[in-house]
Design a protein around this motif. Sequence first.
Motif, PDB file in Angstrom:
ATOM      1  N   ILE A  64      -5.399  -0.963  -2.829  1.00 33.15           N
ATOM      2  CA  ILE A  64      -4.777  -0.163  -1.768  1.00 33.15           C
ATOM      3  C   ILE A  64      -4.908  -0.914  -0.441  1.00 33.15           C
ATOM      4  O   ILE A  64      -6.001  -1.331  -0.070  1.00 33.15           O
ATOM      5  CB  ILE A  64      -5.445   1.215  -1.639  1.00 33.15           C
ATOM      6  N   PRO A  65      -3.833  -1.113   0.281  1.00 35.47           N
ATOM      7  CA  PRO A  65      -3.921  -1.838   1.553  1.00 35.47           C
ATOM      8  C   PRO A  65      -4.743  -1.082   2.593  1.00 35.47           C
ATOM      9  O   PRO A  65      -4.837   0.146   2.578  1.00 35.47           O
ATOM     10  CB  PRO A  65      -2.459  -1.947   1.998  1.00 35.47           C
ATOM     11  N   THR A  66      -5.317  -1.818   3.511  1.00 30.06           N
ATOM     12  CA  THR A  66      -6.039  -1.224   4.631  1.00 30.06           C
ATOM     13  C   THR A  66      -5.115  -0.308   5.423  1.00 30.06           C
ATOM     14  O   THR A  66      -3.960  -0.660   5.696  1.00 30.06           O
ATOM     15  CB  THR A  66      -6.585  -2.331   5.557  1.00 30.06           C
ATOM     16  N   GLY A  67      -5.611   0.867   5.762  1.00 30.92           N
ATOM     17  CA  GLY A  67      -4.829   1.803   6.557  1.00 30.92           C
ATOM     18  C   GLY A  67      -4.128   2.874   5.759  1.00 30.92           C
ATOM     19  O   GLY A  67      -3.624   3.848   6.325  1.00 30.92           O
ATOM     20  N   TYR A  68      -4.099   2.731   4.426  1.00 31.32           N
ATOM     21  CA  TYR A  68      -3.499   3.752   3.576  1.00 31.32           C
ATOM     22  C   TYR A  68      -4.540   4.808   3.232  1.00 31.32           C
ATOM     23  O   TYR A  68      -5.680   4.484   2.883  1.00 31.32           O
ATOM     24  CB  TYR A  68      -2.954   3.134   2.276  1.00 31.32           C
ATOM     25  N   THR A  69      -4.161   6.066   3.331  1.00 28.68           N
ATOM     26  CA  THR A  69      -5.059   7.178   2.985  1.00 28.68           C
ATOM     27  C   THR A  69      -4.335   8.137   2.044  1.00 28.68           C
ATOM     28  O   THR A  69      -3.104   8.198   2.013  1.00 28.68           O
ATOM     29  CB  THR A  69      -5.506   7.954   4.239  1.00 28.68           C
ATOM     30  N   GLN A  70      -5.118   8.899   1.265  1.00 33.86           N
ATOM     31  CA  GLN A  70      -4.511   9.798   0.285  1.00 33.86           C
ATOM     32  C   GLN A  70      -3.814  10.960   0.979  1.00 33.86           C
ATOM     33  O   GLN A  70      -4.348  11.582   1.890  1.00 33.86           O
ATOM     34  CB  GLN A  70      -5.561  10.339  -0.683  1.00 33.86           C
ATOM     35  N   ILE A  80      -0.996   9.893  -4.331  1.00 32.61           N
ATOM     36  CA  ILE A  80      -0.032   9.343  -3.386  1.00 32.61           C
ATOM     37  C   ILE A  80      -0.759   9.009  -2.086  1.00 32.61           C
ATOM     38  O   ILE A  80      -1.425   9.865  -1.493  1.00 32.61           O
ATOM     39  CB  ILE A  80       1.102  10.337  -3.077  1.00 32.61           C
ATOM     40  N   TYR A  81      -0.638   7.752  -1.675  1.00 38.77           N
ATOM     41  CA  TYR A  81      -1.225   7.304  -0.419  1.00 38.77           C
ATOM     42  C   TYR A  81      -0.116   6.937   0.559  1.00 38.77           C
ATOM     43  O   TYR A  81       0.997   6.572   0.158  1.00 38.77           O
ATOM     44  CB  TYR A  81      -2.112   6.078  -0.646  1.00 38.77           C
ATOM     45  N   GLY A  82      -0.419   7.024   1.833  1.00 39.09           N
ATOM     46  CA  GLY A  82       0.505   6.596   2.868  1.00 39.09           C
ATOM     47  C   GLY A  82      -0.259   5.939   3.998  1.00 39.09           C
ATOM     48  O   GLY A  82      -1.486   6.083   4.107  1.00 39.09           O
ATOM     49  N   ASN A  83       0.461   5.204   4.854  1.00 36.79           N
ATOM     50  CA  ASN A  83      -0.221   4.505   5.957  1.00 36.79           C
ATOM     51  C   ASN A  83       0.104   5.089   7.318  1.00 36.79           C
ATOM     52  O   ASN A  83      -0.179   4.480   8.358  1.00 36.79           O
ATOM     53  CB  ASN A  83       0.114   3.012   5.930  1.00 36.79           C
ATOM     54  N   GLY A  84       0.705   6.271   7.322  1.00 38.49           N
ATOM     55  CA  GLY A  84       1.043   6.904   8.594  1.00 38.49           C
ATOM     56  C   GLY A  84       2.406   6.514   9.108  1.00 38.49           C
ATOM     57  O   GLY A  84       2.913   7.111  10.058  1.00 38.49           O
ATOM     58  N   THR A  85       3.023   5.501   8.501  1.00 39.56           N
ATOM     59  CA  THR A  85       4.365   5.093   8.877  1.00 39.56           C
ATOM     60  C   THR A  85       5.360   5.779   7.946  1.00 39.56           C
ATOM     61  O   THR A  85       5.213   5.718   6.727  1.00 39.56           O
ATOM     62  CB  THR A  85       4.535   3.566   8.768  1.00 39.56           C
ATOM     63  N   ALA A  86       6.318   6.429   8.494  1.00 36.25           N
ATOM     64  CA  ALA A  86       7.275   7.179   7.687  1.00 36.25           C
ATOM     65  C   ALA A  86       7.955   6.268   6.671  1.00 36.25           C
ATOM     66  O   ALA A  86       8.448   5.196   7.011  1.00 36.25           O
ATOM     67  CB  ALA A  86       8.318   7.833   8.584  1.00 36.25           C
ATOM     68  N   GLY A  87       7.953   6.709   5.424  1.00 39.36           N
ATOM     69  CA  GLY A  87       8.669   5.987   4.386  1.00 39.36           C
ATOM     70  C   GLY A  87       7.848   4.986   3.615  1.00 39.36           C
ATOM     71  O   GLY A  87       8.371   4.340   2.705  1.00 39.36           O
ATOM     72  N   TYR A  88       6.559   4.836   3.906  1.00 40.07           N
ATOM     73  CA  TYR A  88       5.700   3.883   3.209  1.00 40.07           C
ATOM     74  C   TYR A  88       4.716   4.634   2.327  1.00 40.07           C
ATOM     75  O   TYR A  88       3.883   5.396   2.820  1.00 40.07           O
ATOM     76  CB  TYR A  88       4.939   3.004   4.206  1.00 40.07           C
ATOM     77  N   ILE A  89       4.797   4.418   1.006  1.00 38.38           N
ATOM     78  CA  ILE A  89       3.932   5.139   0.086  1.00 38.38           C
ATOM     79  C   ILE A  89       3.370   4.204  -0.982  1.00 38.38           C
ATOM     80  O   ILE A  89       3.960   3.173  -1.312  1.00 38.38           O
ATOM     81  CB  ILE A  89       4.657   6.318  -0.606  1.00 38.38           C
ATOM     82  N   SER A  90       2.212   4.597  -1.499  1.00 38.36           N
ATOM     83  CA  SER A  90       1.583   3.878  -2.605  1.00 38.36           C
ATOM     84  C   SER A  90       1.172   4.895  -3.659  1.00 38.36           C
ATOM     85  O   SER A  90       0.596   5.940  -3.338  1.00 38.36           O
ATOM     86  CB  SER A  90       0.349   3.103  -2.117  1.00 38.36           C
ATOM     87  N   PHE A  91       1.488   4.586  -4.917  1.00 39.91           N
ATOM     88  CA  PHE A  91       1.053   5.412  -6.037  1.00 39.91           C
ATOM     89  C   PHE A  91      -0.189   4.745  -6.631  1.00 39.91           C
ATOM     90  O   PHE A  91      -0.156   3.551  -6.961  1.00 39.91           O
ATOM     91  CB  PHE A  91       2.162   5.530  -7.077  1.00 39.91           C
ATOM     92  N   VAL A  92      -1.263   5.523  -6.784  1.00 38.73           N
ATOM     93  CA  VAL A  92      -2.565   4.926  -7.097  1.00 38.73           C
ATOM     94  C   VAL A  92      -3.216   5.618  -8.296  1.00 38.73           C
ATOM     95  O   VAL A  92      -3.275   6.849  -8.378  1.00 38.73           O
ATOM     96  CB  VAL A  92      -3.517   5.011  -5.879  1.00 38.73           C
ATOM     97  N   ALA A  93      -3.699   4.811  -9.225  1.00 36.15           N
ATOM     98  CA  ALA A  93      -4.522   5.276 -10.347  1.00 36.15           C
ATOM     99  C   ALA A  93      -5.173   4.047 -10.953  1.00 36.15           C
ATOM    100  O   ALA A  93      -4.813   2.904 -10.624  1.00 36.15           O
ATOM    101  CB  ALA A  93      -3.683   6.011 -11.392  1.00 36.15           C
ATOM    102  N   ASP A  94      -6.151   4.245 -11.841  1.00 36.14           N
ATOM    103  CA  ASP A  94      -6.757   3.097 -12.518  1.00 36.14           C
ATOM    104  C   ASP A  94      -5.712   2.348 -13.326  1.00 36.14           C
ATOM    105  O   ASP A  94      -5.684   1.112 -13.346  1.00 36.14           O
ATOM    106  CB  ASP A  94      -7.892   3.553 -13.432  1.00 36.14           C
ATOM    107  N   LYS A  95      -4.855   3.099 -14.034  1.00 38.48           N
ATOM    108  CA  LYS A  95      -3.771   2.508 -14.809  1.00 38.48           C
ATOM    109  C   LYS A  95      -2.540   3.396 -14.684  1.00 38.48           C
ATOM    110  O   LYS A  95      -2.639   4.603 -14.845  1.00 38.48           O
ATOM    111  CB  LYS A  95      -4.143   2.373 -16.288  1.00 38.48           C
ATOM    112  N   ILE A  96      -1.392   2.782 -14.400  1.00 38.21           N
ATOM    113  CA  ILE A  96      -0.134   3.519 -14.306  1.00 38.21           C
ATOM    114  C   ILE A  96       0.845   2.926 -15.312  1.00 38.21           C
ATOM    115  O   ILE A  96       1.064   1.709 -15.333  1.00 38.21           O
ATOM    116  CB  ILE A  96       0.467   3.453 -12.890  1.00 38.21           C
TER     117      ILE A  96
END
Length: 300
Positions: A64-70, A80-96
């Motif tokens: 997960i990049p620095t600045g992304y929070t759940q 689902i994580y985001g960095n506070g910037t509209a439109g930027y998301i990360s899907f996070v799990a041990d395995k997807i």
Amino acid sequence: YDNGATQIDANTALGTAYAGHTLKTSQDALTFEKDWKTQIVEKGLGFTDISAIKSIRFDTPSTIPTGYTQKATLPSGIKIYGNGTAGYISFVADKISAPQSSQELFKNCTAMTEIIFNNFDTSTTTDISGMFHTCSALVSVDLSSFDVSHINGGELMGSLFANCGNLESVNITGWNVSNTKWFPSMFYGCSKLKSIDLSSFDNSIVINVSSMFNGCSSLTSLDLSKFDFTNLTTQSYADNMLNNCTSLMELKAPKNIQSGISITLPTKTGYAWYEKGSTTAITALTSAQSGKTLEFCLIK
């Protein structure tokens, strides 16, 4: 798992055999569901529709990049994580894991400029047709980690990047497409794509390449030498393969082309296609050009 390698059954008694060893649990893969677009809208993350998504990532907790929070959790358990910037998301799990059918999975993500697959298992995926269809802002994508060896049958890789008009580079090196028969419109309308490495596309069962590179007007060279078109026996399944490839200057033909099949070559005033070392102009790929290298140059 014993030392991260050997699986140990649940309820196994630990004895001297495991003394000093490190045991770890491994979470089952969570499946990224096909209706993810509806799910993220329902989570109230500021998306009214997918057209607002600019960046998608698939991460493990360690990438997960620095600045992304759940921000939320999908029904599957993927966070689902985001960095506070509209439109930027990360899907996070041990395995997807990708869905078995990933058809049109990211279709019409028209504002998405990047998608990063740090954690996305496609080893059970059987359909990626239209997966990035009309991702019209996407500039580059690295899919070298994708396992596509189970994709076979009908149009299961067709229109994969169709209408990705800003796509300049795509990394599909290492893909095992030996079981895939259909590639129609795979790169249709990728007008900014400058090069494509198909060196791993060793395929002797292909039967459909219609419009595969239609509209790839920035493509300057193309190596099809790993393809064997022996089983491509229907002319309509070869039509428009190279249509509007107006910048193409060098072409390595498939190792074999079925007799009677003709693939029209691009044209330009004052220029003609020649087999290297020949002065006889040609207008189409036929069985006579099997395994040959062709060049587009001023009329000799």
